[in-house]
Design a protein around this motif. Structure first.
Motif, mmCIF file in Angstrom:
data_model
loop_
_atom_site.group_PDB
_atom_site.id
_atom_site.type_symbol
_atom_site.label_atom_id
_atom_site.label_comp_id
_atom_site.label_asym_id
_atom_site.label_seq_id
_atom_site.Cartn_x
_atom_site.Cartn_y
_atom_site.Cartn_z
ATOM 1 N N UNK A 169 -106.474 9.790 -3.229
ATOM 2 C CA UNK A 169 -107.334 9.131 -4.199
ATOM 3 C C UNK A 169 -106.586 8.285 -5.159
ATOM 4 N N UNK A 170 -105.823 8.982 -5.878
ATOM 5 C CA UNK A 170 -104.884 8.264 -6.778
ATOM 6 C C UNK A 170 -104.139 6.917 -6.159
ATOM 7 N N UNK A 171 -103.963 7.006 -4.899
ATOM 8 C CA UNK A 171 -103.048 5.653 -4.293
ATOM 9 C C UNK A 171 -104.216 4.999 -4.168
ATOM 10 N N UNK A 172 -105.309 5.090 -4.032
ATOM 11 C CA UNK A 172 -106.321 4.037 -3.586
ATOM 12 C C UNK A 172 -106.617 3.892 -2.053
ATOM 13 N N UNK A 173 -105.819 4.772 -1.299
ATOM 14 C CA UNK A 173 -106.039 5.021 0.201
ATOM 15 C C UNK A 173 -107.422 5.162 0.542
ATOM 16 N N UNK A 174 -108.173 5.938 0.032
ATOM 17 C CA UNK A 174 -109.373 6.820 0.483
ATOM 18 C C UNK A 174 -110.511 5.518 0.198
ATOM 19 N N UNK A 175 -110.055 4.767 -0.616
ATOM 20 C CA UNK A 175 -111.293 3.707 -1.085
ATOM 21 C C UNK A 175 -111.360 2.616 0.024
ATOM 22 N N UNK A 176 -110.042 2.348 0.834
ATOM 23 C CA UNK A 176 -109.845 1.650 1.893
ATOM 24 C C UNK A 176 -110.524 1.947 3.156
ATOM 25 N N UNK A 177 -111.063 3.132 3.377
ATOM 26 C CA UNK A 177 -111.539 3.782 4.421
ATOM 27 C C UNK A 177 -112.792 4.224 4.038
ATOM 28 N N UNK A 178 -113.796 3.526 3.664
ATOM 29 C CA UNK A 178 -115.201 3.825 3.193
ATOM 30 C C UNK A 178 -116.040 4.811 4.166
ATOM 31 N N UNK A 179 -115.657 4.622 5.556
ATOM 32 C CA UNK A 179 -116.419 5.116 6.758
ATOM 33 C C UNK A 179 -115.570 6.520 7.252
ATOM 34 N N UNK A 180 -114.646 6.918 6.537
ATOM 35 C CA UNK A 180 -113.828 8.085 6.865
ATOM 36 C C UNK A 180 -114.504 9.315 6.055
#
Length: 339
Positions: free
Chosen positions: A269-280
């Motif tokens: 979340x802090x790295x922003x990685x999850x934001x790049x995978x909205x369908x995950x």
């Protein structure tokens, strides 16, 4: 992350006759030209009760699991495949609780000791060549598909790469996510020793700057992978949409803990990685800590590890139930694969 001592203890697990399980376990060691030596690996599978019942991956610190050593593969239809990757300094036993349960539900699970980054074969510099881990997984899948005992039972529409911590990154890499070496360098510059991973690198005299950006940032996607489960994955800093463009697998991200209990190196979340995978699909488990995914600890486990000056991997946050945390992970992956 420092838990090599812990997993070294776990690696010397006794074998004891116990009650009848429904999971078979067999050696699955295979040759790997990219290492120049074999990869020690174990296959877990649904089995009848005709094998030798044993206790696997148990010692004075951790509880193990019931399996049938070399039991026959149960009859039936097609089975999903799970390639299971351990964390830095770990080994296949560290996720035995997960492999045993999923195999008992009807999956073929391969868990391996990644050369150079496992408990008794560890070299921090060589172990950071993360692409060799992805190749370990692909090679294991090759062997399974070439084995006449299992080939006809594989459901090619359900082939999963799954992993914990560094292994979480390995699973994402196999699914098509590419690395960003500059992002990891910047993260360690910014976090310093506040990040346990960066601190471990510094202690070992290794930096991300020592690595080859061409190899680090390349794609190691295996087109056969249809599902990815990344449990508290590492190495996802500085990413853009380009880093996830090749990931078309059904993906689950699992986060352990929140606030001070969340590990900096794996906080997607802090790295922003999850934001790049909205369908995950994202599962956030609290209260928990990163090491809550290691096996269930025996009553004396914490004291034994304290004597060894190891991390308090048996100590979970107040209110946490490690067995429940494990079950949430099992349930999420089982649902993802339709078990």
């Amino acid at each position: 992350m420092k838990y090599a001592t812990t997993l070294a203890v776990l690696a010397f697990a006794p074998t004891i006759a116990l009650a009848e399980p429904n999971t078979g376990m067999a050696d699955f060691t295979y040759k790997a030209a990219h290492h120049g030596k074999p990869v020690s690996s174990v296959l877990w599978y649904p089995s009848s009760d005709d094998g030798k019942t044993t206790r696997a991956a148990e010692n004075a610190v951790f509880y193990g699991v019931d399996v049938e050593q070399d039991g026959p593969l149960s009859e039936g239809g097609k089975l999903p495949v799970i390639l299971l990757s351990h964390g830095l300094g770990g080994n296949w036993r560290s996720l035995a609780w997960l492999a045993e349960d999923l195999a008992g539900q009807g999956a073929l699970v391969i868990s391996m000791n990644h050369p150079a980054s496992s408990t008794f074969d560890f070299d921090m510099r060589e172990g950071l060549n993360h692409w060799t881990r992805a190749r370990d997984m692909s090679r294991a899948l090759d062997k399974l598909m070439d084995d006449p005992t299992y080939a006809a039972r594989i459901d090619s529409s359900r082939i999963m790469a799954a992993g914990f911590s560094y292994g979480g990154w390995t699973s994402l890499s196999l699914g098509g996510v590419t690395g960003n070496l500059a992002g990891e360098i910047a993260e360690c510059d910014a976090q310093g020793e506040a990040s346990s991973h960066c601190a471990d690198l510094k202690k070992a005299g290794v930096t991300f700057g020592d690595l080859d950006p061409g190899m680090w940032n390349a794609s190691y996607k295996d087109a056969r992978i249809t599902h990815v489960a990344a449990m508290d994955p590492a190495l996802h800093h500085g990413f853009t949409k380009a880093n996830v463009a090749e990931l078309d697998a059904d993906t689950v991200l699992i986060a352990l803990g929140e606030g001070a209990d969340r590990l900096i190196a794996t906080d997607f979340d802090a790295s922003g990685f999850a934001d790049l995978l909205p369908e995950a699909h994202v599962l956030r488990i609290t209260p928990a800590r990163h090491f809550s995914l290691l096996p269930l600890c025996k009553p004396a486990g914490a004291a034994i590890l304290k004597e060894e000056n190891d991390d308090p991997v048996c100590t979970d946050p107040d209110g946490a139930d490690r067995a429940n945390i494990h079950q949430q992970v099992i349930d999420a992956i089982a649902a993802q694969l339709g078990l």
